[in-house]
Design an enzyme around this catalytic site. Sequence first.
Site, PDB file in Angstrom:
ATOM      1  N   SER A 146      40.230  39.402  31.615  1.00 45.48           N
ATOM      2  CA  SER A 146      40.838  38.074  31.795  1.00 45.48           C
ATOM      3  C   SER A 146      40.998  37.393  30.437  1.00 45.48           C
ATOM      4  O   SER A 146      40.415  37.821  29.437  1.00 45.48           O
ATOM      5  CB  SER A 146      39.946  37.212  32.690  1.00 45.48           C
ATOM      6  N   ASP A 193      44.288  40.531  33.236  1.00 43.74           N
ATOM      7  CA  ASP A 193      44.202  39.787  34.504  1.00 43.74           C
ATOM      8  C   ASP A 193      44.670  38.343  34.288  1.00 43.74           C
ATOM      9  O   ASP A 193      44.239  37.687  33.327  1.00 43.74           O
ATOM     10  CB  ASP A 193      42.731  39.814  34.953  1.00 43.74           C
ATOM     11  N   ASP A 246      50.890  35.654  35.457  1.00 46.61           N
ATOM     12  CA  ASP A 246      50.627  34.744  36.571  1.00 46.61           C
ATOM     13  C   ASP A 246      51.405  33.453  36.361  1.00 46.61           C
ATOM     14  O   ASP A 246      50.919  32.518  35.729  1.00 46.61           O
ATOM     15  CB  ASP A 246      49.127  34.467  36.690  1.00 46.61           C
ATOM     16  N   HIS A 255      39.718  32.815  44.795  1.00 51.20           N
ATOM     17  CA  HIS A 255      38.784  33.275  43.766  1.00 51.20           C
ATOM     18  C   HIS A 255      37.416  32.610  43.932  1.00 51.20           C
ATOM     19  O   HIS A 255      37.323  31.518  44.478  1.00 51.20           O
ATOM     20  CB  HIS A 255      39.340  32.953  42.376  1.00 51.20           C
ATOM     21  N   GLY A 256      36.390  33.286  43.462  1.00 48.89           N
ATOM     22  CA  GLY A 256      35.066  32.678  43.410  1.00 48.89           C
ATOM     23  C   GLY A 256      34.180  33.029  44.593  1.00 48.89           C
ATOM     24  O   GLY A 256      34.506  33.901  45.407  1.00 48.89           O
ATOM     25  N   GLY A 279      40.990  37.834  44.597  1.00 50.57           N
ATOM     26  CA  GLY A 279      39.956  37.088  45.316  1.00 50.57           C
ATOM     27  C   GLY A 279      39.293  37.910  46.404  1.00 50.57           C
ATOM     28  O   GLY A 279      39.060  37.423  47.505  1.00 50.57           O
ATOM     29  N   SER A 336      36.258  39.584  46.449  1.00 51.59           N
ATOM     30  CA  SER A 336      34.809  39.781  46.497  1.00 51.59           C
ATOM     31  C   SER A 336      34.299  39.489  47.901  1.00 51.59           C
ATOM     32  O   SER A 336      34.806  38.590  48.586  1.00 51.59           O
ATOM     33  CB  SER A 336      34.110  38.862  45.492  1.00 51.59           C
ATOM     34  N   ILE A 355      38.089  42.547  42.033  1.00 53.54           N
ATOM     35  CA  ILE A 355      36.704  42.135  42.303  1.00 53.54           C
ATOM     36  C   ILE A 355      36.017  41.706  41.008  1.00 53.54           C
ATOM     37  O   ILE A 355      35.892  42.505  40.077  1.00 53.54           O
ATOM     38  CB  ILE A 355      35.930  43.297  42.976  1.00 53.54           C
TER      39      ILE A 355
HETATM   40  P1  13P Z   1      36.861  37.319  43.120  1.00 51.80           P
HETATM   41  O1  13P Z   1      36.526  35.972  42.576  1.00 51.80           O
HETATM   42  O2  13P Z   1      36.923  37.307  44.611  1.00 51.80           O
HETATM   43  O3  13P Z   1      35.982  38.385  42.626  1.00 51.80           O
HETATM   44  O4  13P Z   1      38.367  37.666  42.639  1.00 51.80           O
HETATM   45  C1  13P Z   1      38.586  38.256  41.383  1.00 51.80           C
HETATM   46  C2  13P Z   1      40.031  38.280  41.002  1.00 51.80           C
HETATM   47  O5  13P Z   1      40.926  38.077  41.801  1.00 51.80           O
HETATM   48  C3  13P Z   1      40.341  38.579  39.599  1.00 51.80           C
HETATM   49  O6  13P Z   1      41.692  38.466  39.329  1.00 51.80           O
HETATM   50  O1  G3H Z   2      40.598  35.601  38.694  1.00 52.28           O
HETATM   51  C1  G3H Z   2      39.805  35.334  37.802  1.00 52.28           C
HETATM   52  C2  G3H Z   2      38.773  36.318  37.433  1.00 52.28           C
HETATM   53  O2  G3H Z   2      37.698  36.239  38.313  1.00 52.28           O
HETATM   54  C3  G3H Z   2      38.387  36.161  36.002  1.00 52.28           C
HETATM   55  O3  G3H Z   2      37.525  35.088  35.814  1.00 52.28           O
HETATM   56  O4  G3H Z   2      38.727  33.838  34.017  1.00 52.28           O
HETATM   57  O5  G3H Z   2      36.288  33.431  34.483  1.00 52.28           O
HETATM   58  O6  G3H Z   2      37.035  35.564  33.397  1.00 52.28           O
HETATM   59  P1  G3H Z   2      37.394  34.440  34.330  1.00 52.28           P
HETATM   60 ZN    ZN Z   3      42.688  36.961  40.503  1.00 56.20          ZN
END
Ligand code: 13P
Ligand code: G3H
Ligand code: ZN
Length: 316
Positions: free
Chosen positions: A48, A81, A103, A179-180, A211, A213, A254
């Site tokens: 990311s 990402d 994005d 996310h999260g 998203g 997880s 994930i």
């Molecule tokens: P999670 O926050 O569900 O792990 O999603 C990660 C994600 O989409 C990273 O791009």
């Molecule tokens: O979608 C976002 C990912 O979970 C990356 O998170 O931007 O905190 O590294 P981050």
């Molecule tokens: Zn994402």
Amino acid sequence: MIVNTKRLFEHAYGKYAIGAYNINNAEQIVGLFQGNIDSQAPFIVQISKGARKYTSTIMLEGLIRSANEMFPEAIFAVHLDHGDEATCMDCINSGFYSSVMIDASALDFEENIATTKRVVDAAHPRGIVVEAELGKLGGVEEHVSVSDADAKLTDPDSVREFVDRTNVDSLAVAIGTSHGAFKFTGSQSLHFDVLEEIQKRVPGFPLVMHGSSSVPQEEVARINAAGGDLKGAKGVDATQFRQAAKLGVTKINIDTDGRLVWTRVHREYFRDHPAEFDFRPIGKIFMKEYASFIAQKNELLGSAGQLESVRAFLKK
Ligand code: 13P
Ligand code: G3H
Ligand code: ZN
């Protein structure tokens, strides 16, 4: 071996989903590679904007190259990402990335198309694969924060036009995930009906689920029992990954679950070893636990056991 993301999609499409795991540091990278080798899975290493800032791009690149040498059996793609346009261009020019995600989902339809197309036009001549996003996922990312109220599912009727006009290689779709660690609050849920409609509009085209997880309740309970405060944390039902894969989801993102492993391991260790201050014993435990987490995820994604089949496919 670093490979082309699109080739991984071709092998996986309709059969299983490839795990795309976010990484930030050495311990996570070693655990990630070990877990994928243990489960014999191809995978995507995801970086990311936040990770690029945290560890520095040079350090991250070096760590991934070293892991590639440590684990010569591994087959993986390197992916940016949630990139903005400038970061995508930077990654395209670096020559290190297999694919980038632009994005521009916060922009309107026409601007999303124009931005995505500029990135595709820069990436394709260099053999780099591009993922875009259509619709708006809830939750927080590095440069986009979307409240539940603003999250918007992907409109299946707009997908064909978006793909044709941008010539993008894969598409992140909003089907109810966020996310999260706090998903499906309020009115959110996973919409397989929408996914099915999207696949009908673009059969054979790789879709991406962000998203994803699962925020295992056992993990949350252990974190809370060791002094954490994650009440109400909730995620995607990982037993639904296979169903999503059949409907064209080829890449599943994930990150949060890996952070939960880190939190659980560290909270429990320091609770049980209050006099400890060496980072190596706990680092070793984390790498092992992270590897086992990755291997378990790959079983649910269906990517476990695919490594030799992918290797043969890539030689064709
Ligand atoms: P999670 O926050 O569900 O792990 O999603 C990660 C994600 O989409 C990273 O791009
Ligand atoms: O979608 C976002 C990912 O979970 C990356 O998170 O931007 O905190 O590294 P981050
Ligand atoms: Zn994402």
